[in-house]
Design an enzyme around this catalytic site. Structure first.
Site, PDB file in Angstrom:
ATOM      1  N   SER A   3      -7.880  -0.302  -8.943  1.00  0.00           N
ATOM      2  CA  SER A   3      -7.758  -1.740  -9.191  1.00  0.00           C
ATOM      3  C   SER A   3      -8.909  -2.197 -10.066  1.00  0.00           C
ATOM      4  O   SER A   3      -9.947  -1.521 -10.145  1.00  0.00           O
ATOM      5  CB  SER A   3      -7.803  -2.457  -7.839  1.00  0.00           C
ATOM      6  OG  SER A   3      -7.946  -3.840  -8.003  1.00  0.00           O
TER       7      SER A   3
ATOM      8  N   ASP B  98       3.887   6.443   7.872  1.00  0.00           N
ATOM      9  CA  ASP B  98       2.740   5.546   7.772  1.00  0.00           C
ATOM     10  C   ASP B  98       1.588   6.375   7.211  1.00  0.00           C
ATOM     11  O   ASP B  98       1.273   7.439   7.761  1.00  0.00           O
ATOM     12  CB  ASP B  98       2.398   4.994   9.163  1.00  0.00           C
ATOM     13  CG  ASP B  98       1.364   3.880   9.082  1.00  0.00           C
ATOM     14  OD1 ASP B  98       0.317   4.084   8.423  1.00  0.00           O
ATOM     15  OD2 ASP B  98       1.604   2.811   9.668  1.00  0.00           O
TER      16      ASP B  98
ATOM     17  N   TYR C  65     -11.638  -5.738   0.636  1.00  0.00           N
ATOM     18  CA  TYR C  65     -10.754  -5.107  -0.354  1.00  0.00           C
ATOM     19  C   TYR C  65     -11.573  -4.490  -1.489  1.00  0.00           C
ATOM     20  O   TYR C  65     -11.323  -3.347  -1.900  1.00  0.00           O
ATOM     21  CB  TYR C  65      -9.778  -6.140  -0.918  1.00  0.00           C
ATOM     22  CG  TYR C  65      -8.776  -5.554  -1.903  1.00  0.00           C
ATOM     23  CD1 TYR C  65      -7.658  -4.861  -1.451  1.00  0.00           C
ATOM     24  CD2 TYR C  65      -8.952  -5.690  -3.283  1.00  0.00           C
ATOM     25  CE1 TYR C  65      -6.728  -4.325  -2.346  1.00  0.00           C
ATOM     26  CE2 TYR C  65      -8.035  -5.159  -4.187  1.00  0.00           C
ATOM     27  CZ  TYR C  65      -6.933  -4.477  -3.712  1.00  0.00           C
ATOM     28  OH  TYR C  65      -6.015  -3.943  -4.610  1.00  0.00           O
TER      29      TYR C  65
ATOM     30  N   LYS D 293     -11.565  -0.549  -2.617  1.00  0.00           N
ATOM     31  CA  LYS D 293     -11.139  -0.027  -3.917  1.00  0.00           C
ATOM     32  C   LYS D 293     -12.289   0.676  -4.638  1.00  0.00           C
ATOM     33  O   LYS D 293     -12.059   1.615  -5.418  1.00  0.00           O
ATOM     34  CB  LYS D 293     -10.531  -1.144  -4.766  1.00  0.00           C
ATOM     35  CG  LYS D 293      -9.162  -1.576  -4.271  1.00  0.00           C
ATOM     36  CD  LYS D 293      -8.130  -0.424  -4.369  1.00  0.00           C
ATOM     37  CE  LYS D 293      -6.783  -0.774  -3.797  1.00  0.00           C
ATOM     38  NZ  LYS D 293      -5.825   0.336  -3.809  1.00  0.00           N
TER      39      LYS D 293
HETATM   40  P1  NAD Z   1       3.427  -3.820  -2.561  1.00  0.00           P
HETATM   41  O1  NAD Z   1       3.199  -4.436  -1.238  1.00  0.00           O
HETATM   42  O2  NAD Z   1       4.628  -4.250  -3.335  1.00  0.00           O
HETATM   43  O3  NAD Z   1       3.446  -2.234  -2.422  1.00  0.00           O
HETATM   44  C1  NAD Z   1       2.707  -1.549  -1.439  1.00  0.00           C
HETATM   45  C2  NAD Z   1       3.646  -0.712  -0.611  1.00  0.00           C
HETATM   46  O4  NAD Z   1       2.880   0.075   0.301  1.00  0.00           O
HETATM   47  C3  NAD Z   1       4.633  -1.549   0.203  1.00  0.00           C
HETATM   48  O5  NAD Z   1       5.938  -1.029   0.048  1.00  0.00           O
HETATM   49  C4  NAD Z   1       4.136  -1.374   1.630  1.00  0.00           C
HETATM   50  O6  NAD Z   1       5.161  -1.466   2.598  1.00  0.00           O
HETATM   51  C5  NAD Z   1       3.538   0.020   1.567  1.00  0.00           C
HETATM   52  N1  NAD Z   1       2.553   0.261   2.627  1.00  0.00           N
HETATM   53  C6  NAD Z   1       1.556  -0.545   3.025  1.00  0.00           C
HETATM   54  N2  NAD Z   1       0.884   0.013   4.038  1.00  0.00           N
HETATM   55  C7  NAD Z   1       1.474   1.215   4.276  1.00  0.00           C
HETATM   56  C8  NAD Z   1       1.239   2.255   5.198  1.00  0.00           C
HETATM   57  N3  NAD Z   1       0.257   2.188   6.102  1.00  0.00           N
HETATM   58  N4  NAD Z   1       2.050   3.345   5.162  1.00  0.00           N
HETATM   59  C9  NAD Z   1       3.054   3.426   4.256  1.00  0.00           C
HETATM   60  N5  NAD Z   1       3.320   2.471   3.356  1.00  0.00           N
HETATM   61  C10 NAD Z   1       2.546   1.364   3.370  1.00  0.00           C
HETATM   62  O7  NAD Z   1       2.099  -4.102  -3.406  1.00  0.00           O
HETATM   63  P2  NAD Z   1       1.541  -3.421  -4.749  1.00  0.00           P
HETATM   64  O8  NAD Z   1       0.794  -4.492  -5.451  1.00  0.00           O
HETATM   65  O9  NAD Z   1       2.568  -2.671  -5.450  1.00  0.00           O
HETATM   66  O10 NAD Z   1       0.452  -2.418  -4.119  1.00  0.00           O
HETATM   67  C11 NAD Z   1       0.366  -1.061  -4.454  1.00  0.00           C
HETATM   68  C12 NAD Z   1      -1.081  -0.716  -4.776  1.00  0.00           C
HETATM   69  O11 NAD Z   1      -1.475  -1.441  -5.937  1.00  0.00           O
HETATM   70  C13 NAD Z   1      -2.084  -1.059  -3.685  1.00  0.00           C
HETATM   71  O12 NAD Z   1      -2.964   0.041  -3.505  1.00  0.00           O
HETATM   72  C14 NAD Z   1      -2.829  -2.252  -4.264  1.00  0.00           C
HETATM   73  O13 NAD Z   1      -4.143  -2.336  -3.764  1.00  0.00           O
HETATM   74  C15 NAD Z   1      -2.798  -1.917  -5.737  1.00  0.00           C
HETATM   75  N6  NAD Z   1      -3.066  -3.005  -6.670  1.00  0.00           N
HETATM   76  C16 NAD Z   1      -2.249  -4.092  -6.702  1.00  0.00           C
HETATM   77  C17 NAD Z   1      -2.537  -5.122  -7.596  1.00  0.00           C
HETATM   78  C18 NAD Z   1      -1.655  -6.349  -7.695  1.00  0.00           C
HETATM   79  O14 NAD Z   1      -2.057  -7.333  -8.363  1.00  0.00           O
HETATM   80  N7  NAD Z   1      -0.475  -6.372  -7.108  1.00  0.00           N
HETATM   81  C19 NAD Z   1      -3.644  -5.029  -8.454  1.00  0.00           C
HETATM   82  C20 NAD Z   1      -4.437  -3.888  -8.402  1.00  0.00           C
HETATM   83  C21 NAD Z   1      -4.131  -2.880  -7.509  1.00  0.00           C
END
Ligand code: NAD
Length: 277
Positions: free
Chosen positions: A146, A63, A159, A163
Site C-alpha cells: 500500500s 481464513d 494499518y 503495511k
Molecule cells: P476487499 O475487502 O474488496 O478485498 C479483501 C478481501 O479479503 C475480501 O474479499 C475479504 O473478505 C478478504 N479477507 C479479509 N480477511 C480475510 C481473512 N482473514 N481470510 C480470508 N479472506 C479475508 O478490499 P481490497 O481493497 O481489495 O483489499 C485487498 C488488499 O488491498 C488489502 O491488503 C488492502 O490492505 C490493500 N489495499 C487496498 C487499498 C484500497 O484503497 N482499497 C489501497 C492499498 C492497499
C-alpha cells in the site's frame, strides 16, 4: 492481453472481491489458472460462476489466519492445476484511519491483534504454506502492499504499521527464498473496493466503496499528483502480471512497484504541480 501467464497456476488470497478479484480475473485473461481464497463460499462461488472461464478458476474457503486452511488451499491448487507458480498474498482489512489518540488501550490492543493477524500474519502463513511448491516451479510471491507501506495517513497507526511490516516481510523473504523464489510487492493507492474495517471496532460492515459513493461531482480531488486517475481496481493489475511472469521480470526480487497516482512525489503547496498545463 499479453499471454504472459500462459499455463501458470496462481493462488490469490482475498480473491473474492476488490483488487484480489481483479487480479484473479486478469491472471485468467493472461492464460493462468487461479485459485481464489476467501472467507465466504457464496461470494467465491459467484466470482467463479461470473468468470470468463470457470474451468480455470477454483474457489477454496479459508481464513488466512489459519495455517492449516492455507495449506489445504495450496494442496487443492496443486491437485486441481498440477502446480503453483504464483502466490498473491492480498487479503486484508483497513482501520479507517483511526488515530492512536482515538483508541482506548483495550481497543488498541484488540485492533492490533485483529489487523496484524490478517494483514501481517496472514501473509506470513500464506508464504509458509506455498514456498515448497514455489521452489519446485521457481515461482514467485506478489504481495499487495500500500501507499501506507511507505507514507503516513493512508491509514491510522495500526494499518500503517501493518503495511510497513508487510514491506519488511517482502524484502526479508526475497532474501531468504532466493535464488529459487522471487518475492515482490505492488503498493496500491486508493481503490474503490469493498475494503472493510476490523470487527474489534465494529467496522466489519463498513465498506470503502460507500466512501467513494459519497464523493459527489463537486468533491475536491484526492490530494495526489494523478488526482484524476482511475480508482477501479482492474486498472491496478498490470504490475501483478509483470511481477508474476518469470519471463518478463526474472531478475526482479525484493521490489515494490508503487501504483498510487504518485503519492511519493507529492509537493508541499499543491498536490499536482501541473494543473495549469
Ligand atoms: P476487499 O475487502 O474488496 O478485498 C479483501 C478481501 O479479503 C475480501 O474479499 C475479504 O473478505 C478478504 N479477507 C479479509 N480477511 C480475510 C481473512 N482473514 N481470510 C480470508 N479472506 C479475508 O478490499 P481490497 O481493497 O481489495 O483489499 C485487498 C488488499 O488491498 C488489502 O491488503 C488492502 O490492505 C490493500 N489495499 C487496498 C487499498 C484500497 O484503497 N482499497 C489501497 C492499498 C492497499
Amino acid at each position: 492481453m499479453s499471454g504472459w501467464l500462459e499455463g501458470y497456476a496462481a493462488l490469490v488470497t482475498g480473491g473474492g472481491s476488490g483488487i484480489g478479484r481483479a487480479v484473479a480475473e486478469r491472471y485468467l485473461a493472461e492464460g493462468a489458472s487461479v485459485t481464489i481464497v476467501g472467507r465466504t463460499a457464496e461470494q467465491l462461488t459467484r466470482v467463479v460462476a461470473e468468470s470468463a472461464d470457470p474451468g480455470r478458476m477454483h474457489a477454496v474457503v479459508a481464513d488466512t489466519r489459519d495455517s492449516e486452511q492455507l495449506r489445504n488451499a495450496v494442496a487443492e491448487t496443486v491437485e486441481r492445476f498440477g502446480k503453483l507458480d504464483t502466490l498473491v498474498a492480498n487479503a486484508g482489512v483497513w482501520d479507517y484511519q483511526r488515530h492512536l489518540t482515538r483508541l482506548t488501550a483495550r481497543e488498541l490492543g484488540n485492533t492490533f491483534d485483529e489487523i496484524f493477524s490478517i494483514n501481517v500474519k496472514g501473509y506470513f502463513l500464506a508464504a509458509e504454506a506455498a514456498w515448497r511448491e514455489l521452489v519446485r516451479t521457481r515461482g514467485s510471491i506478489v504481495m499487495t502492499l500500500s501507499n501506507a507501506s511507505f507514507d503516513v495517513n493512508g491509514g491510522g497507526v495500526v494499518y500503517t504499521a501493518s503495511k510497513h511490516a508487510c514491506l519488511g516481510l517482502m524484502r526479508e523473504l526475497a532474501y531468504e527464498l532466493a535464488p529459487k523464489v522471487r518475492v515482490n510487492g505492488v503498493a496500491c493507492g486508493g481503490m474503490n473496493t469493498d475494503l472493510r474495517g476490523p470487527e474489534t471496532l465494529a467496522m466489519q460492515n463498513r465498506s470503502l466503496s460507500a466512501s467513494f459513493a459519497k464523493r459527489g461531482a463537486g468533491s475536491p480531488p484526492p490530494p495526489i499528483p494523478l488526482h484524476d486517475s482511475s480508482t477501479d481496481p482492474r486498472d491496478f493489475t498490470a504490475a501483478y502480471v509483470l511481477l508474476a511472469s518469470r519471463e518478463q521480470s526474472g531478475p526482479i526480487t525484493g521490489e515494490a512497484i508503487r501504483v498510487d497516482g504518485g503519492i511519493g512525489v507529492r509537493g508541499f503547496h499543491t498536490s499536482a504541480g501541473g494543473d495549469h498545463l
